[in-house]
Write an enzyme that holds these catalytic residues in place. Structure first.
Site, PDB file in Angstrom:
ATOM      1  N   HIS A 130     -78.592  13.621  83.714  1.00 36.53           N
ATOM      2  CA  HIS A 130     -78.973  13.644  82.405  1.00 36.53           C
ATOM      3  C   HIS A 130     -80.708  14.147  82.465  1.00 36.53           C
ATOM      4  O   HIS A 130     -81.124  14.405  83.411  1.00 36.53           O
ATOM      5  CB  HIS A 130     -78.799  12.393  81.504  1.00 36.53           C
ATOM      6  CG  HIS A 130     -79.802  11.319  81.901  1.00 36.53           C
ATOM      7  ND1 HIS A 130     -80.059  10.036  81.205  1.00 36.53           N
ATOM      8  CD2 HIS A 130     -80.666  11.214  83.303  1.00 36.53           C
ATOM      9  CE1 HIS A 130     -80.698   9.496  81.947  1.00 36.53           C
ATOM     10  NE2 HIS A 130     -81.155  10.092  82.960  1.00 36.53           N
ATOM     11  N   ASP A 166     -76.012  12.368  78.582  1.00 39.13           N
ATOM     12  CA  ASP A 166     -75.685  11.706  79.790  1.00 39.13           C
ATOM     13  C   ASP A 166     -74.372  12.147  80.134  1.00 39.13           C
ATOM     14  O   ASP A 166     -73.371  11.912  79.290  1.00 39.13           O
ATOM     15  CB  ASP A 166     -75.568  10.113  79.360  1.00 39.13           C
ATOM     16  CG  ASP A 166     -76.744   9.477  78.939  1.00 39.13           C
ATOM     17  OD1 ASP A 166     -78.115   9.987  79.417  1.00 39.13           O
ATOM     18  OD2 ASP A 166     -77.011   8.276  78.455  1.00 39.13           O
ATOM     19  N   SER A 207     -78.821   9.069  87.080  1.00 41.56           N
ATOM     20  CA  SER A 207     -80.188   9.624  86.763  1.00 41.56           C
ATOM     21  C   SER A 207     -80.828   9.939  88.263  1.00 41.56           C
ATOM     22  O   SER A 207     -80.479  10.634  88.984  1.00 41.56           O
ATOM     23  CB  SER A 207     -80.956   8.697  86.077  1.00 41.56           C
ATOM     24  OG  SER A 207     -82.198   9.086  85.451  1.00 41.56           O
ATOM     25  N   MET A 208     -82.002   9.214  88.514  1.00 37.87           N
ATOM     26  CA  MET A 208     -82.704   9.237  89.873  1.00 37.87           C
ATOM     27  C   MET A 208     -81.617   8.922  90.997  1.00 37.87           C
ATOM     28  O   MET A 208     -81.772   9.610  91.998  1.00 37.87           O
ATOM     29  CB  MET A 208     -83.901   8.298  89.894  1.00 37.87           C
ATOM     30  CG  MET A 208     -84.873   8.675  91.004  1.00 37.87           C
ATOM     31  SD  MET A 208     -85.615  10.513  90.724  1.00 37.87           S
ATOM     32  CE  MET A 208     -84.993  11.166  92.536  1.00 37.87           C
ATOM     33  N   GLY A 235     -84.168   5.102  87.403  1.00 36.20           N
ATOM     34  CA  GLY A 235     -85.530   4.270  87.389  1.00 36.20           C
ATOM     35  C   GLY A 235     -86.661   5.273  87.432  1.00 36.20           C
ATOM     36  O   GLY A 235     -86.263   6.502  86.641  1.00 36.20           O
TER      37      GLY A 235
END
Length: 208
Positions: A127, A178, A102-103, A71
């Site tokens: 990533h 990724d 991610s986050m 996000g």
């Protein structure tokens, strides 16, 4: 038809009641769930729950269970700043319960060193941050967007590498694409401290 609607409403009310009881039970044990993408609303909720557990319930251990696709990075960093601010008051355990991407992966590694976990079949994905620019953007806005993205990327690389076993340069390479990591791979990189099959015993102790 009216009868069927009433039955549906009763089932929905029952499910809502059950979910509220589960959340209440987890909070009593110091557990916060992150099961969505990071945005301002989720960030405010988590920060408020951390404040409640630390300053009202006076918990010495809290755990953040993460199953998130990622996000907005700035909203995630707001949670990171909150975790840092309570570090002297309690241990913040983090654990991925499905995927921390991610986050979500960043939040996972932001827990107190030594208390970051992943269930054995969970996945961690790191990533590069996504840029906010799009086709048709004015050239100056485009440049500013790219500049900001690079600044955010450097911040995230520093945080991730600083809380892992690898250098900034190695982390930058690891985040080039990724990069999906198993729990054991995340452990080898030092993004987590232990692979688990159940929560630490402290979260099964009787609530005060």
């Amino acid at each position: 038809m009216h009868f069927m609607n009433e039955e549906k409403e009763k089932k929905e009310e029952l499910m809502s009641s059950i979910q509220n009881k589960i959340i209440e039970s987890q909070l009593k044990r110091g557990i916060i769930n992150v099961n969505d993408a990071f945005d301002n609303k989720l960030s405010e909720k988590i920060i408020s729950l951390i404040d409640y557990l630390v300053y009202v319930e006076e918990k010495k251990d809290i755990i953040i269970q993460i199953n998130s696709p990622g996000g907005v990075i700035t909203d995630g960093l707001a949670i990171y700043d909150k975790i840092r601010s309570v570090d002297r008051l309690c241990k913040v355990h983090t654990v991925v319960t499905g995927m921390a991407a991610s986050m979500g992966a960043a939040l996972l590694c932001m827990g107190t060193i030594g208390y970051r976990y992943a269930y054995e079949h969970s996945t961690v994905m790191i990533h590069q941050p996504l840029s906010g620019y799009y086709n048709g953007m004015k050239i100056n806005d485009y440049r500013q967007s790219v500049k900001k993205t690079k600044e955010v990327e450097q911040t995230m690389i520093k945080i991730l590498s600083g809380r892992s076993k690898i250098s900034e340069e190695e982390m930058r390479k690891a985040c080039d694409r990724d990069n999906y990591l198993s729990a054991q791979e995340a452990l080898r990189l030092g993004l987590i401290d232990k692979v688990i099959t159940e929560l630490p015993e402290v979260f099964f102790e009787k609530s005060k």
